[in-house]
Enzyme design. Structure first.
Site, mmCIF file in Angstrom:
data_model
loop_
_atom_site.group_PDB
_atom_site.id
_atom_site.type_symbol
_atom_site.label_atom_id
_atom_site.label_comp_id
_atom_site.label_asym_id
_atom_site.label_seq_id
_atom_site.Cartn_x
_atom_site.Cartn_y
_atom_site.Cartn_z
ATOM 1 N N CYS A 148 -4.841 2.619 -3.607
ATOM 2 C CA CYS A 148 -3.602 3.127 -2.976
ATOM 3 C C CYS A 148 -2.473 2.114 -3.121
ATOM 4 O O CYS A 148 -1.647 1.948 -2.201
ATOM 5 C CB CYS A 148 -3.808 3.483 -1.511
ATOM 6 S SG CYS A 148 -4.865 4.895 -1.284
ATOM 7 N N GLN A 153 -4.616 -5.124 6.825
ATOM 8 C CA GLN A 153 -5.626 -6.025 6.243
ATOM 9 C C GLN A 153 -5.586 -7.414 6.867
ATOM 10 O O GLN A 153 -6.404 -8.262 6.525
ATOM 11 C CB GLN A 153 -5.425 -6.156 4.734
ATOM 12 C CG GLN A 153 -5.572 -4.865 3.952
ATOM 13 C CD GLN A 153 -6.994 -4.305 3.949
ATOM 14 O OE1 GLN A 153 -7.951 -4.979 4.321
ATOM 15 N NE2 GLN A 153 -7.119 -3.063 3.546
ATOM 16 N N ASP A 162 3.015 -4.684 8.002
ATOM 17 C CA ASP A 162 1.807 -3.874 7.880
ATOM 18 C C ASP A 162 0.618 -4.825 7.977
ATOM 19 O O ASP A 162 0.322 -5.556 7.031
ATOM 20 C CB ASP A 162 1.860 -3.142 6.534
ATOM 21 C CG ASP A 162 0.518 -2.527 6.146
ATOM 22 O OD1 ASP A 162 -0.471 -2.733 6.855
ATOM 23 O OD2 ASP A 162 0.477 -1.855 5.104
ATOM 24 N N LYS A 178 -10.488 -0.716 10.331
ATOM 25 C CA LYS A 178 -10.651 -1.879 9.447
ATOM 26 C C LYS A 178 -11.053 -3.120 10.242
ATOM 27 O O LYS A 178 -11.399 -4.134 9.666
ATOM 28 C CB LYS A 178 -9.355 -2.150 8.684
ATOM 29 C CG LYS A 178 -8.989 -1.016 7.721
ATOM 30 C CD LYS A 178 -7.880 -1.425 6.802
ATOM 31 C CE LYS A 178 -7.183 -0.251 6.158
ATOM 32 N NZ LYS A 178 -7.973 0.375 5.088
ATOM 33 N N HIS A 238 0.860 -1.178 0.000
ATOM 34 C CA HIS A 238 0.000 0.000 0.000
ATOM 35 C C HIS A 238 0.903 1.236 0.000
ATOM 36 O O HIS A 238 2.026 1.182 0.512
ATOM 37 C CB HIS A 238 -0.849 -0.036 1.275
ATOM 38 C CG HIS A 238 -1.884 1.042 1.400
ATOM 39 N ND1 HIS A 238 -1.605 2.299 1.880
ATOM 40 C CD2 HIS A 238 -3.216 1.039 1.123
ATOM 41 C CE1 HIS A 238 -2.713 3.019 1.895
ATOM 42 N NE2 HIS A 238 -3.707 2.279 1.452
HETATM 43 N N1 7TS Z 1 -1.765 -0.795 4.598
HETATM 44 C C1 7TS Z 1 -2.702 -1.512 3.978
HETATM 45 C C2 7TS Z 1 -2.396 -2.907 3.526
HETATM 46 C C3 7TS Z 1 -3.958 -0.952 3.750
HETATM 47 O O1 7TS Z 1 -4.896 -1.663 3.129
HETATM 48 C C4 7TS Z 1 -4.233 0.372 4.188
HETATM 49 C C5 7TS Z 1 -5.534 1.048 3.896
HETATM 50 C C6 7TS Z 1 -3.210 1.047 4.861
HETATM 51 C C7 7TS Z 1 -2.002 0.441 5.037
HETATM 52 C C8 7TS Z 1 -3.413 2.411 5.405
HETATM 53 O O2 7TS Z 1 -4.257 2.350 6.510
HETATM 54 P P1 7TS Z 1 -4.780 3.664 7.211
HETATM 55 O O3 7TS Z 1 -5.809 3.176 8.169
HETATM 56 O O4 7TS Z 1 -3.632 4.308 7.886
HETATM 57 O O5 7TS Z 1 -5.351 4.519 6.119
HETATM 58 N N2 7TS Z 1 -6.216 0.519 2.779
HETATM 59 C C9 7TS Z 1 -7.279 1.074 2.147
HETATM 60 C C10 7TS Z 1 -7.895 0.444 1.066
HETATM 61 O O6 7TS Z 1 -7.589 -0.649 0.627
HETATM 62 N N3 7TS Z 1 -8.905 1.235 0.618
HETATM 63 O O7 7TS Z 1 -8.933 2.340 1.378
HETATM 64 C C11 7TS Z 1 -7.930 2.249 2.319
#
Ligand code: 7TS
Length: 407
Positions: free
Chosen positions: A365, A204, A201, A227, A124
């Site tokens: 992203c 997910q 990370d 999430k 990501h």
């Molecule tokens: N890493 C992964 C694998 C992600 O899917 C996301 C967000 C992030 C990092 C960032 O997370 P945040 O909570 O700090 O924003 N993924 C997504 C997505 O797949 N669609 O919208 C956000």
């Protein structure tokens, strides 16, 4: 492992009762953010109606209650991630902030020009850009482990790039664009054999599979509360105690100090050293309720249900003429990304929306993933515990409609 009654589970999520364009909502955008159960909504409401106060400094009852609630979630998070010490749990805004914290507070002072940071091609943006910024600041170089046509990490390619210059490895546990579950335990072992620290990370992974940071033996692990059925604006960074102890603070301000004078300031102990300012107290309380909700259902039961949904959806989608699934790894969590011949994903998404179906379309992203597969975007359906086979049937019917419109 208990068998979940999904009709009952759905009753925990008030939003699932609403209609979208006069159709029942089918929410398949869970990888972006999941919906919230009543337990989480109530925890936020109860906190604000009963215990709201600033933490760690008050002698009055409300402040003591708020502090206890906040610190209790550190313990819940420790248990959820399988960490040994609750001081290894740092509350952050989310995965993005967690990775930036590690890049700046751990890696930056330890890197020199020519050192290498190893990531993968399926990251990501939040596990790419903080390292690019760090490379600009230090003269270090970013190395990218390749992925296969199935969307699996190319292990030989990873091993080849893991060399004497590698000073840090940062990898996604579960890919948001492909659904791939990486074999993190063996990847961490390979890095550790060379003395290289590893961040995973887990944005997910946390909602879908059991995590045990001690078993995986990683040095840092991240999750985003929103999430995993929790509120936005709160997440967790797990850091190995010895590394957190060595690190300088990320931000300065209140809470992270022991004493301040113009001559000399001393810092608080971990994890408070990394939590400058008034934190997201309500969000933390909500996160605690979310993790307890997941524990109550059982992460293995959630994983089993989602696996069944993914298998069913994959079989169904494969029967649609002109559809190609992007991401066919052997080990996958509940993400189904696909492209449909001759139809732009945004058009797919718009027509599905008219049917009450929320999916994500775009690069998710993860633009380098799209480049790897030579496509600008995909349509992505991503599953949570409250999704059903009937919803997948509706998705398939709506995809037929898309094909009719564009044929
Ligand atoms: N890493 C992964 C694998 C992600 O899917 C996301 C967000 C992030 C990092 C960032 O997370 P945040 O909570 O700090 O924003 N993924 C997504 C997505 O797949 N669609 O919208 C956000």
């Amino acid at each position: 492992m208990k068998q979940l009654d999904i009709d009952l589970v759905r009753k925990d999520f008030p939003i699932l009762g609403r209609r979208v364009h006069e159709k029942p909502l089918i929410y398949l955008d869970n990888a972006a953010t999941s919906q919230k159960p009543t337990a989480v909504i109530d925890a936020l409401r109860d906190y604000y109606t009963q215990s709201n106060a600033n933490i760690h400094r008050g002698v009055h009852l409300l402040s003591e209650e708020a502090t206890a609630a906040y610190e209790n979630v550190r313990e819940i998070s420790r248990d959820f991630l399988g960490a040994s010490e609750s001081r290894e749990i740092v509350f952050v805004r989310g995965t993005t902030e967690a990775i930036n914290l590690v890049a700046q507070a751990y890696a930056r002072p330890r890197l020199q020009a020519g050192d290498e940071i190893l990531i993968s091609h399926m990251e990501h943006h939040s596990n790419i850009v903080p390292w690019q910024i760090l490379c600009q600041q230090t003269g270090a170089l970013l190395r990218v482990a390749p992925i296969t046509d199935e969307g699996e990490l190319d292990i030989a390619g990873f091993e080849q790039l893991l060399g004497p210059k590698t000073k840090f490895v940062s990898l996604v546990h579960v890919s948001n664009a492909l659904g791939t579950i990486n074999p993190v335990k063996s990847l961490v072992a390979k890095a550790k054999a060379q003395g290289v620290p590893v961040l995973l990370d887990g944005a997910q992974a946390a909602p879908h599979i059991a995590i045990d940071v001690q078993d995986i033996d990683c040095d840092f692990y991240t999750l985003s509360g929103h999430k995993v059925y929790g509120p936005t604006g709160i997440g967790v960074l797990y850091g190995r105690e010895s590394l957190l102890e060595e690190m300088e603070p990320y931000q300065g301000g209140g809470e992270m100090i022991l004493s301040v004078s113009f001559e000399k300031t001393t810092y608080n102990k971990i994890p408070h050293k990394f939590e400058a300012g008034t934190p997201n107290i309500a969000g933390t309380v909500g996160l605690g309720a979310a993790l307890q909700y997941v524990n109550l259902m059982g992460i293995d039961s959630i994983a089993a249900h989602e696996h069944e949904l993914l298998t069913y959806a994959t079989e169904q989608v494969q029967q649609v003429p002109g559809i190609k699934i992007i991401g066919t790894a052997r080990e996958k969590a509940g993400v189904l990304s696909f492209v449909l011949d001759g139809v732009h994903p945004h058009d797919v998404g718009t027509i599905l929306d008219q049917e009450g179906i929320a999916v994500r379309t775009g690069h998710h992203c993860a633009q380098p993933v799209m480049d790897r597969f030579g496509i600008p975007a995909t349509t992505r359906a991503s599953f949570a515990v409250y999704n059903t086979r009937a919803e997948i049937d509706r998705l398939m019917a709506a995809l037929d409609r898309v094909r009719d419109i564009f044929s």
